[in-house]
Design an enzyme around this catalytic site. Structure first.
Site, mmCIF file in Angstrom:
data_model
loop_
_atom_site.group_PDB
_atom_site.id
_atom_site.type_symbol
_atom_site.label_atom_id
_atom_site.label_comp_id
_atom_site.label_asym_id
_atom_site.label_seq_id
_atom_site.Cartn_x
_atom_site.Cartn_y
_atom_site.Cartn_z
ATOM 1 N N LEU A 76 -3.779 -10.739 -42.708
ATOM 2 C CA LEU A 76 -4.848 -10.676 -41.889
ATOM 3 C C LEU A 76 -4.919 -10.273 -40.542
ATOM 4 O O LEU A 76 -5.725 -10.472 -39.813
ATOM 5 C CB LEU A 76 -5.524 -12.336 -41.691
ATOM 6 C CG LEU A 76 -5.875 -12.960 -43.297
ATOM 7 C CD1 LEU A 76 -6.195 -14.285 -43.162
ATOM 8 C CD2 LEU A 76 -6.670 -11.890 -44.226
ATOM 9 N N CYS A 77 -3.754 -9.760 -40.045
ATOM 10 C CA CYS A 77 -3.445 -9.169 -38.589
ATOM 11 C C CYS A 77 -4.527 -7.780 -38.755
ATOM 12 O O CYS A 77 -4.257 -7.032 -39.717
ATOM 13 C CB CYS A 77 -2.007 -8.711 -38.431
ATOM 14 S SG CYS A 77 -1.321 -10.233 -37.566
ATOM 15 N N HIS A 78 -4.838 -7.431 -37.516
ATOM 16 C CA HIS A 78 -5.598 -6.272 -37.310
ATOM 17 C C HIS A 78 -4.646 -5.072 -37.011
ATOM 18 O O HIS A 78 -3.696 -5.251 -36.269
ATOM 19 C CB HIS A 78 -6.583 -6.264 -36.184
ATOM 20 C CG HIS A 78 -7.759 -7.439 -36.559
ATOM 21 N ND1 HIS A 78 -7.630 -8.683 -36.228
ATOM 22 C CD2 HIS A 78 -8.875 -7.161 -36.955
ATOM 23 C CE1 HIS A 78 -8.759 -9.358 -36.437
ATOM 24 N NE2 HIS A 78 -9.461 -8.570 -36.929
ATOM 25 N N MET A 114 1.480 -11.035 -31.883
ATOM 26 C CA MET A 114 2.173 -11.091 -32.997
ATOM 27 C C MET A 114 3.268 -9.973 -33.165
ATOM 28 O O MET A 114 4.095 -9.699 -33.565
ATOM 29 C CB MET A 114 1.265 -10.965 -34.262
ATOM 30 C CG MET A 114 0.511 -12.274 -34.499
ATOM 31 S SD MET A 114 1.535 -13.787 -34.370
ATOM 32 C CE MET A 114 2.852 -13.462 -35.659
ATOM 33 N N GLU A 115 2.556 -8.578 -32.237
ATOM 34 C CA GLU A 115 3.471 -7.472 -32.130
ATOM 35 C C GLU A 115 4.806 -7.701 -31.501
ATOM 36 O O GLU A 115 5.894 -7.325 -31.963
ATOM 37 C CB GLU A 115 2.790 -6.393 -31.602
ATOM 38 C CG GLU A 115 1.431 -5.604 -32.660
ATOM 39 C CD GLU A 115 0.294 -6.585 -32.865
ATOM 40 O OE1 GLU A 115 -0.345 -6.135 -33.947
ATOM 41 O OE2 GLU A 115 0.121 -7.519 -32.189
ATOM 42 N N ASP A 129 22.376 -8.079 -38.681
ATOM 43 C CA ASP A 129 22.661 -7.407 -39.764
ATOM 44 C C ASP A 129 24.018 -6.405 -39.415
ATOM 45 O O ASP A 129 25.039 -6.097 -39.917
ATOM 46 C CB ASP A 129 21.566 -6.267 -40.149
ATOM 47 C CG ASP A 129 22.035 -5.540 -40.953
ATOM 48 O OD1 ASP A 129 22.483 -5.710 -42.127
ATOM 49 O OD2 ASP A 129 21.901 -4.091 -40.826
#
Length: 163
Positions: A76-78, A114-115, A129
């Site tokens: 649901l993120c744009h 969110m980005e 990693d």
């Protein structure tokens, strides 16, 4: 006080928020993550002497790439057109850690928190990693939003925490 959920419609069905009516504006978000390492691992990282190569350069590029793909990862993120994304590092000997600061900017109708958060998390995962052959008990911690500006809710600045 009753709260309505932005990702639910009147029938309770999950939906993407319609931001089409919002006025576009400049949006900025900065997030952080901390990667705790053993002193010997940190020393190898600083010397670019780890088996997989230059850790911080890979983490920077990977974090920026992740910021550009958040809409594919978070439901649901744009989809956003970022005007800027960057990853910065602060390497500390005591305690041995790398502090990651991720920044995302856009001009649009919805925020870029969110980005920035996903960019910081991805950069941290890349550090893990690339160091895991030397150390398995690396800790990724304190992923949080530090700053956001733009939009209806205005500016947010997280309180400073000791490193």
């Amino acid at each position: 006080m009753e709260h309505s959920f932005s990702h639910l419609d009147a029938q309770g069905t999950v939906t993407m928020v319609d931001v089409g009516g919002k006025t576009p504006g400049r949006r900025v978000a900065i997030a952080e993550a901390i990667v705790e390492l053993a002193p010997a691992t940190l020393e190898l990282l600083q010397k670019a002497a780890l088996p997989k190569g230059d850790v911080l350069t890979c983490a920077k590029i990977g974090g920026i790439m992740a910021a550009k793909r958040v809409d594919e990862l978070i439901p649901l993120c744009h989809s956003l057109q970022l005007s800027f994304a960057d990853i910065r590092f602060e390497v500390r000997d005591r305690p041995p850690r790398v502090r990651i600061e991720a920044e995302a900017r856009s001009v649009g109708a919805t925020g870029v928190e969110m980005e920035a958060i996903v960019a910081a998390q991805t950069a941290a995962a890349i550090i893990y990693d690339m160091c895991k052959a030397i150390q398995r008990d690396i800790v990724i911690s304190r992923v949080r939003l530090l700053h956001k500006s733009g939009g209806k809710s205005g500016e947010f600045n997280a309180p400073e925490l000791p490193l």
